[in-house]
Design an enzyme around this catalytic site. Sequence first.
Site, short mmCIF file in Angstrom:
data_model
loop_
_atom_site.label_atom_id
_atom_site.label_comp_id
_atom_site.label_asym_id
_atom_site.label_seq_id
_atom_site.Cartn_x
_atom_site.Cartn_y
_atom_site.Cartn_z
N HIS A 153 4.69 11.33 -13.63
CA HIS A 153 4.92 11.56 -12.19
C HIS A 153 3.74 11.07 -11.35
O HIS A 153 3.49 11.60 -10.28
CB HIS A 153 5.16 13.04 -11.88
CG HIS A 153 6.12 13.70 -12.81
ND1 HIS A 153 7.47 13.75 -12.59
CD2 HIS A 153 5.92 14.32 -14.00
CE1 HIS A 153 8.07 14.38 -13.59
NE2 HIS A 153 7.15 14.73 -14.46
N SER A 274 -6.65 -11.86 3.16
CA SER A 274 -5.85 -11.54 4.34
C SER A 274 -6.23 -12.53 5.44
O SER A 274 -7.39 -12.90 5.57
CB SER A 274 -6.13 -10.12 4.79
OG SER A 274 -5.80 -9.96 6.16
N LYS A 280 -10.33 -7.90 2.90
CA LYS A 280 -9.23 -7.68 1.96
C LYS A 280 -9.25 -8.64 0.78
O LYS A 280 -9.56 -9.81 0.89
CB LYS A 280 -7.88 -7.84 2.68
CG LYS A 280 -7.53 -6.72 3.63
CD LYS A 280 -7.40 -5.37 2.93
CE LYS A 280 -6.12 -5.28 2.12
NZ LYS A 280 -4.91 -5.29 2.95
N GLU A 287 2.26 -8.31 -7.03
CA GLU A 287 3.28 -7.97 -6.02
C GLU A 287 4.41 -8.98 -6.04
O GLU A 287 5.59 -8.61 -5.95
CB GLU A 287 2.65 -7.90 -4.63
CG GLU A 287 1.75 -6.69 -4.45
CD GLU A 287 1.00 -6.70 -3.13
OE1 GLU A 287 0.43 -5.67 -2.78
OE2 GLU A 287 0.98 -7.74 -2.45
#
Length: 453
Positions: A153, A274, A280, A287
Amino acid sequence: MRKGRFTKPAAEITQRYSESVSFDQRLYRYDIAGSVAHAEALSRVGIITLAERRKIENGLHAIEKEIESGKFKWECSLEDVHMNIEAALTKRIGPGGAKLHTARSRNDQVALDVRLYVKAEIAEVSSRLRNCQRAVLDLTEKHLDVVMPGYTHLQRAQPILFAHYMLGQMEAFERDVERLRDCLVRTDVLPLGSAALAGSTIVLDRELIARQLDFARVSQNSIDAVSDRDFVCEFLFCLAMIGLHLSRLSEDLIIWNTTEFGFVEFSDAFSTGSSLMPQKKNPDITELTRGKTGRLYGNLMSILTTMKALPSSYNRDLQEDKEALFDSVDTVRSALEMFAAMLPELKINRERMQAAASDPNLLATDLAEYLVKRGMPFRRAHMIIGSLVADCVIRGIALNQIPFAELKKRSSLFDVDVAKIFDVRRSLLQRRAIGGPSPKNIAAQIKRWKAKL
Ligand code: ARG
């Protein structure tokens, strides 16, 4: 093809709507191999002479070279890869080329080409899976003793070794390899000789063709042979599962790569920046893999939906199998290649992992099992330790900071040796049943994988 039956050519718009050569040209190699084998079978029954067979073979090989060098001119008006190659052959060698399509239809021809393509790609994807497994195994071996929390979880659950997590990925990839091997069994069937749907009055030696093209079996029903795309569905499922596995691995790595976790760091070579925020460094490769997996599912859904209400034998709808198939193959090939390159450069932050695993609460189950080993029923031990944890939360202390006297009050089964329960490595040593994360098990698993890869 239209000269006999039609009085005028297909409209421009019809040609553009129905052509498949823009994408099925990638099947050229298999189309040519199939035609070479077919020509041999035709010559054996006297439909073409030996000289014609040689001319056909040489012509086809010359066309193959032309395609490979990029000089071949694909004509949209000729619809597909099959007609393009046949037309080029006839242009090259004359009447002999016009005999090649005897006892053959594009219906069995395309089924053949796609089967040959899927067979080759099963081998290619399997080999890329193996490369990925090698990368996983290397990473595992480099960080054999790194302890980390295991999660359920997404909550810290129990301590594991990072190696144990990685070896879990090996299992998933192994199932992918096995699934592909199983898919091959049903792909490895020769459909050629089924012609349009009812075979031909010209009887060819299909066993011979199968041997030439390295097929394990010959299809046993001509209607089914031109209808059957089960192998495409299965292969697309195999590819979707590989995507699923890569996507789940991606998700773990994305979470572990956050500042909050800080367990791993992607190499700059496999990160992106970024356009706005200078600080970043994003895990876009993982992804993208997570995102591309959606496409893989879409392609599987697409073929299943195309197939579901088709009348038997060939229908043009079947042309729609190819773009989805090619897209999934390209996607999985590149994703596996990315992971094999990216994993060796993944930085493992052992201190962060170890610090997170040193939370004494992760050994609450071990503590309960301590009482069980002294004769307490597990449910009762679970309750006692649960209430101790609740107590610790209120008092703001860790589970291993409860004074011994207090433990003794909860159960007389507690002894001074209880302190050693909070040794993570000791806990791991004990988890030694098959499949558990004990270092001994992990060493044995690594040995097994090394022998296999
Ligand atoms: N391009 C077609 C396909 O991909 C080849 C078979 C065409 N057959 C036909 N009868 N029109 O399925």
